[in-house]
Design an enzyme around this catalytic site. Sequence first.
Site, PDB file in Angstrom:
ATOM      1  N   GLU A   1       0.929  -1.097  -0.027  1.00 43.67           N
ATOM      2  CA  GLU A   1       0.054   0.067  -0.079  1.00 43.67           C
ATOM      3  C   GLU A   1       1.142   1.375  -0.170  1.00 43.67           C
ATOM      4  OE1 GLU A   1      -2.828  -3.230   1.493  1.00 43.67           O
ATOM      5  OE2 GLU A   1      -0.533  -2.731   1.924  1.00 43.67           O
TER       6      GLU A   1
ATOM      7  N   GLN B   1      -8.018  -2.444  -0.811  1.00 44.94           N
ATOM      8  CA  GLN B   1      -9.061  -3.382  -0.623  1.00 44.94           C
ATOM      9  C   GLN B   1      -9.964  -3.498   0.420  1.00 44.94           C
ATOM     10  OE1 GLN B   1      -7.265  -7.675  -0.190  1.00 44.94           O
ATOM     11  NE2 GLN B   1      -7.713  -7.520  -2.473  1.00 44.94           N
ATOM     12  N   PHE B   2      -9.548  -2.782   1.713  1.00 44.97           N
ATOM     13  CA  PHE B   2     -10.308  -2.731   2.789  1.00 44.97           C
ATOM     14  C   PHE B   2      -9.828  -1.517   3.171  1.00 44.97           C
ATOM     15  CE2 PHE B   2     -10.961  -7.114   2.365  1.00 44.97           C
ATOM     16  CZ  PHE B   2     -12.353  -7.193   2.322  1.00 44.97           C
ATOM     17  N   ALA B   3     -10.588  -0.621   3.903  1.00 49.06           N
ATOM     18  CA  ALA B   3     -10.201   0.737   4.441  1.00 49.06           C
ATOM     19  C   ALA B   3      -9.078   0.614   5.530  1.00 49.06           C
ATOM     20  CB  ALA B   3     -11.285   1.530   4.942  1.00 49.06           C
ATOM     21  N   ASP B   4      -9.178  -0.690   6.529  1.00 52.21           N
ATOM     22  CA  ASP B   4      -8.387  -1.024   7.529  1.00 52.21           C
ATOM     23  C   ASP B   4      -7.138  -1.001   7.013  1.00 52.21           C
ATOM     24  OD1 ASP B   4     -10.647  -2.615   9.388  1.00 52.21           O
ATOM     25  OD2 ASP B   4     -10.974  -2.548   7.153  1.00 52.21           O
ATOM     26  N   PHE B   5      -6.508  -1.456   5.690  1.00 50.62           N
ATOM     27  CA  PHE B   5      -5.398  -1.674   5.303  1.00 50.62           C
ATOM     28  C   PHE B   5      -4.653  -0.335   5.006  1.00 50.62           C
ATOM     29  CE2 PHE B   5      -6.755  -6.114   3.499  1.00 50.62           C
ATOM     30  CZ  PHE B   5      -7.040  -6.513   4.481  1.00 50.62           C
TER      31      PHE B   5
ATOM     32  N   HIS C   1     -11.552  -5.566   9.260  1.00 51.62           N
ATOM     33  CA  HIS C   1     -12.016  -5.580   8.203  1.00 51.62           C
ATOM     34  C   HIS C   1     -13.274  -4.778   8.139  1.00 51.62           C
ATOM     35  CE1 HIS C   1      -9.379  -9.066   7.181  1.00 51.62           C
ATOM     36  NE2 HIS C   1      -9.523  -8.536   5.656  1.00 51.62           N
TER      37      HIS C   1
END
Length: 639
Positions: free
Chosen positions: A378, A400-404, A445
């Site tokens: 990222e 891919q997910f906001a968490d990442f 996630h």
Amino acid sequence: MLKPRLIEEKMLILLRQGKISKWFSGIGQEAISVGVASALTPDEYILPMHRNLGVFTTRNIPLHRLFSQWQGKANGFTNGRDRSFHFGTQEYRIVGMISHLGPQLGVADGIALADLLKNNKRVTAVFTGEGGTSEGDFHESLNLAAVWNLPVLFCIENNGYGLSTPTNEQYKCENLADKGPGYGMESHIVDGNNILEVFSMVDEICKSMRKNPRPVLLEFKTFRMRGHEEASGTKYVPQELLDAWEEKDPIVNFEKFLLDEKILSAHLIETLKNEIYAEIDYDLKKAFSEQEIEVDQTKELGDVYKVFDYQQHNHSSATSNIRLIDAVSQGLKQSMDRHDNLVVMGQDIADYGGVFKITEGFVQTFGKERIRNTPICESAVVSAAMGLSINGVKSVMEMQFADFVSTGFNPIVNYLAKVHYRWGENADVVIRMPCGAGVGAGPFHSQTNEAWFTKTPGLKVVYPAFPYDAKGLLATSINDPNPVLFFEHKGLYRSIYQEVPEDYYTLPFGKAAILKEGSDITVVSYGLGVHWALDALNENPDIKADLLDLRTLQPMDMDAIYTSVQKTGKLIILQEDSLFGGVASDISALVMENCFKFLDAPVMRVASLETPIPFAKNLENNYLPKARFVNELFKLLAY
């Protein structure tokens, strides 16, 4: 090489006199900067570090502008907002670093990618020290460049110490060039104190890279003869090491070679020095005579973002009943049609169509050059998006997910957000953020982490709750030349339908939607919280409420909130994020400061629990504030 050496010697005097604030010496390393810059063409980007004065002088930047930069004056490159070599200039195709060194490498990837897409036969050169090779960004950026065959010349200046840490405490391999084959790239070791070797090797490699685009890793063996910066000194360096490298001084040795070859004479050398001294003195007087920078608060605030000339695009009457996920996909696809310089990047977004299938079929329409699968990196991809923007290419990156986003946090908040304020360069980047709980996805996630970014000046934050808004606001986000975090709630992707115009349209930022009107109370929310509020109000039709969907959080439509509160006298704010430090807190504070005399009750905030997001359904339901909101709503109405 002589010019940066003589400038440095003068700067060290000025530093002792307190006329500049800090200095990072490149004495002993001039051959690398000058050799690399001389081998590149003027239209090829160079991304130097703080010991690469020779890059700036080889590119013939006027000295008085450099001196103004180092004194924090307006004729520098950052309007006094940053120091040293922390600046870039499109005129000279130089992009300076930030103190978090790693992103510089990924930015070079993006610049090189843009050249590839435009079929420019160019090389991008980027510098790092041996200390920077320990950062994760180094690995990510070299891997990305190798996978995409990007024409990036990665230049490691191995000068023996990362501040005071010697190389044997920094890495285990014998040579940093040994890392190249691990990334699948060509690598070489260069005597960084031999200008002829530096120039001839870099020149040959660059000519080859222009014909056959690929990354190349160069390790320049050199030494830092002074401290990391002047205040740190060199007491930690053995004297015999300093003595050995002093004998390898690139200027002294090249000068001796030129004298032996009768290319230079002692008289000509003296003449050259006197010319440079005269230029330094003249330009220093010019910089010293410049007035100290004046404070202009309007300008300071106005330069955080690049001016965005919003263009309203209206839609026709033809609509389709589609889901929020379809609206995002449709908006992205229509923007790809409108902007042929728009690139989409993310994990699994190409043939697979993304984990949520938003880009399904895009490869068949736009090709893999514009729909680009990325490795799991990222930080490097965010930095590459910055590089694309510098070189005139728009990009949308899908987290891919906001968490990442946490693994790409640094370049977002320290590069994208600050770059326009620092030196007038914008970051034409949209980062899509599939977010939110309510789907049993657990702690990693399910986060809705918008408050990480609303706090950071220079970013815009968009958070639609309906398909119509999602499509129009995504189009605007892509048109906006500033960095935008575009939040898409996963729980709304396939659960919310709406009649959405089939053709392209835009919606303005900073305009809340008024979904219900009433005089009893003002309810403010965004994202999934809007639907919780709608459910509560629909189930209790006796409550006459103004319901405001913010839609964008930065900029935020505080005027709409103030107007409503002045009418109702009561305000409740609902957010999915946990309470402390969230968006609701700022709204509450602003209303208390600006509408206190209109309030008939305390402002109420309702949010999720102060815990990570649990996985089990009953625990997640307890975590989320939907049920608590109804209780607090009635409590506030009864106040």
